[in-house]
Design a protein around this motif. Structure first.
Motif, short mmCIF file in Angstrom:
data_model
loop_
_atom_site.label_atom_id
_atom_site.label_comp_id
_atom_site.label_asym_id
_atom_site.label_seq_id
_atom_site.Cartn_x
_atom_site.Cartn_y
_atom_site.Cartn_z
N ASP A 79 31.62 -42.50 49.84
CA ASP A 79 30.96 -41.59 48.44
C ASP A 79 29.50 -41.59 48.86
O ASP A 79 29.21 -41.80 50.02
N GLY A 80 28.89 -40.90 47.96
CA GLY A 80 27.22 -40.56 48.24
C GLY A 80 26.60 -41.88 48.20
O GLY A 80 25.30 -41.60 48.52
N GLY A 81 27.02 -43.19 47.91
CA GLY A 81 26.06 -44.15 48.21
C GLY A 81 26.65 -44.89 49.47
O GLY A 81 25.72 -45.82 49.93
N ASP A 82 27.38 -44.35 50.32
CA ASP A 82 27.85 -44.78 51.72
C ASP A 82 26.89 -44.32 52.78
O ASP A 82 26.22 -43.31 52.58
N TYR A 83 27.09 -44.75 53.94
CA TYR A 83 26.53 -44.12 55.20
C TYR A 83 27.25 -44.25 56.20
O TYR A 83 27.96 -45.49 56.46
N TRP A 84 27.10 -43.52 57.35
CA TRP A 84 27.77 -43.96 58.81
C TRP A 84 27.26 -45.24 59.31
O TRP A 84 26.09 -45.52 59.41
#
Length: 426
Positions: free
Chosen positions: A414-419
Motif C-alpha cells: 500500500d501507500g505506506g510500504d516501500y520496496w
C-alpha cells in the motif's frame, strides 16, 4: 511492529516520516496517506485490457514477474555509492513513491516536468508527457554484493542468493555483470520504459550509479496463456512450456519464495537470473534448416516437437522415426532444458531480444537477454544451465557475456510500504 514484520500502513509511514521527508512530511501525514492511496483516477484493474492501460502497482508480489510480458524492456543494474544505510532506505522509499506514479502514467514527482519553480530543476524529465501508462511495470532486485558489511545486511542474505558458479564456455565481461540493485522496466512503449529508468537514476543521483543497462525488444517468452509464443533471433519459438500466471500451483512451488525457505523477508518474492547471450547470427544463418531443427528439437515453422504437428503437443523423447533413431536427439536443446532432465526444475522466463549495433568486423551484436525468475536458483537455474553449458550443440552459435543474480522482494502492499521494507525493517 507486528510479529510478521509488516505493521499497519500508518505505523510504517509514521516511522519513516513519509518517505524520508522529515518533520515537514510528518506534519502532513494524513494528506500524504490519502495522496499515496489515490494515485489512480479509477480503481486499479486486475489486468490491463489494452497496451495503453496501467497495471496495478500494489500487491502481494511485485508486478513485472507474472504480469503478461510487454513488448519492450529497459533493464539497469546499479552500484550503491553511499555507505549510509539511512540514505539507501530513503532512496528505496523515494523510488517506490515515484514508481507508484510512473506505472499509472503519471509524472515521477508531484510537480512534474513543468509545474515547479522555473529556477529549480523539474522533478520529471518530461519525455513521456502525453504518453499513456503503456503497461509499464517496475521490478526491483537486490544483488549479492549488497549484502556485504556496508549496510548491516550480511546476516539477512538468503541462502539462494549465492554467486552463480562459472559455467563451461562462459565468456563473462565483469563490467556488464552483477550489481548491488537492479530495476527491470517493461512496457509496450520503449520511451515509457526508458523514461522510467531515467527518472529513477535521476532520483538516485549521489546514492547510486548505473553499472550497466540493457534495452530489449520483442519478448521471447509468454507469461500468460492469453499470449502467443514469440520468436527469438534464431527464428524459433521461444518459451513454449514456460510457467504461466494461470499456473497457481506451479508458481507456488517453483516461483514464489516462502518464509519456510529460511529468509522470511523474501516471502512472496522471487530470485532473478539475467544472462546476456550473444548469438553468432551470421554463422547460424548459414546452417541448414534440418540441422537447426535437430539442435532445438522442434520444427521452425509451428514450433512443434520433432515428430509431432502442433506447438503444444507433448514431448515424447522415446518416439523414433523410420530410421529407428529418436525424433528428438539426446543432446537437443529442448531435451536438455526439460524439467525431466533436472528433477522437475522449472523457471519463469521473461527474456527479450537485443541488437546493440555491430562489432568492428561488421557482425551484428545481437542475441537474447535472458531473464528467469524462480524460487531457488541453486535447484533451478544452476542445474539447467550446467547441463546446457556442457552438452548443448547450440553453444557453437552463442556465447554468454553477462550474468547477474538478484533477490526481488515481495510486492508493495500500500501507500505506506516501500520496496525492501521487509528486509530493512522486518
Amino acid at each position: 511492529m507486528t510479529t510478521d514484520g509488516q505493521g499497519s500502513a500508518k505505523e510504517r509511514v509514521s516511522r519513516r516520516k513519509v518517505f524520508g521527508l522529515g518533520a515537514a512530511g510528518a506534519a502532513t501525514l494524513g494528506a500524504g496517506m490519502v495522496a499515496a492511496n489515490t494515485l489512480l483516477d479509477e480503481p486499479p484493474q486486475a489486468h490491463a485490457t489494452s497496451t495503453s492501460d496501467p497495471f496495478p502497482f500494489y500487491g502481494e508480489h511485485q508486478a513485472g514477474i507474472v504480469t503478461p510480458a510487454q513488448d519492450r524492456l529497459h533493464f539497469v543494474a546499479f552500484d550503491v555509492t553511499t555507505d549510509k544505510r539511512a540514505e539507501l532506505v530513503e532512496l528505496l522509499q523515494e523510488w517506490t513513491a515515484a514508481a507508484a506514479r510512473l506505472t499509472q502514467g503519471k509524472e515521477a514527482g508531484s510537480y512534474g516536468a513543468v509545474g515547479g519553480a522555473p529556477e529549480a530543476a523539474p522533478d520529471d524529465t518530461g519525455e513521456a508527457l502525453g504518453l499513456p501508462a503503456s503497461g509499464l511495470t517496475l521490478t526491483v532486485g537486490f544483488g549479492t554484493s549488497l549484502f556485504d558489511d556496508r549496510f548491516g545486511l550480511a546476516r539477512h542474505r538468503p541462502a539462494p542468493l549465492t554467486d552463480l558458479p562459472k559455467f563451461p564456455k562462459d565468456q563473462l565481461i565483469p563490467e556488464i555483470s552483477g550489481g548491488d540493485l537492479c530495476v527491470q522496466a517493461c512496457a509496450h512503449d520503449p520511451q515509457v520504459a526508458v523514461h522510467a529508468i531515467r527518472n529513477l537514476a535521476r532520483i538516485g543521483f549521489g546514492k547510486v550509479s548505473v553499472r550497466w543497462s540493457q534495452l530489449g525488444f520483442g519478448r521471447t517468452s509468454s507469461t500468460s496463456r492469453a499470449q502467443s509464443t514469440p520468436r527469438n533471433l534464431m527464428g524459433f519459438k521461444d518459451g513454449t512450456n514456460n510457467l504461466k500466471l494461470e499456473d497457481s500451483g506451479l508458481l507456488r512451488d517453483h516461483l514464489w519464495a516462502a518464509a519456510q525457505d529460511g529468509s522470511p523477508w523474501m516471502a512472496g518474492g522471487a530470485y532473478l537470473v539475467t544472462r546476456k547471450i550473444r548469438m553468432m547470427v551470421e554463422t547460424w544463418d548459414r546452417t541448414s534448416l534440418a540441422e537447426q531443427e535437430q539442435i532445438f528439437g522442434r520444427n521452425k515453422g509451428e514450433g512443434a516437437p520433432l515428430g509431432k504437428r502442433a506447438e503444444f503437443d507433448p514431448l515424447d523423447f522415446a518416439a523414433k522415426g523410420p530410421d529407428g533413431e529418436p525424433h528428438i536427439k539426446s543432446d537437443a536443446h529442448v531435451r536438455l532444458a526439460h524439467p525431466s532432465s533436472h528433477a522437475d526444475a522449472r523457471l519463469l522466463r521473461r527474456g527479450y531480444n537485443f541488437v546493440d549495433g555491430s562489432d568492428g568486423l561488421g557482425r551484428l551484436d545481437a542475441g537474447l537477454f535472458f531473464i528467469a525468475y524462480q524460487r531457488d536458483p541453486r535447484k533451478q537455474f544452476v542445474p539447467v544451465q550446467m547441463g546446457l553449458a556442457r552438452n548443448d550443440p547450440l553453444n557453437e552459435y552463442i556465447k554468454h557475456v553477462s550474468s547477474a543474480l538478484f533477490a526481488c522482494p515481495p510486492g508493495v502492499r500500500d501507500g505506506g510500504d516501500y520496496w525492501g521494507r521487509t528486509l530493512f525493517e522486518g
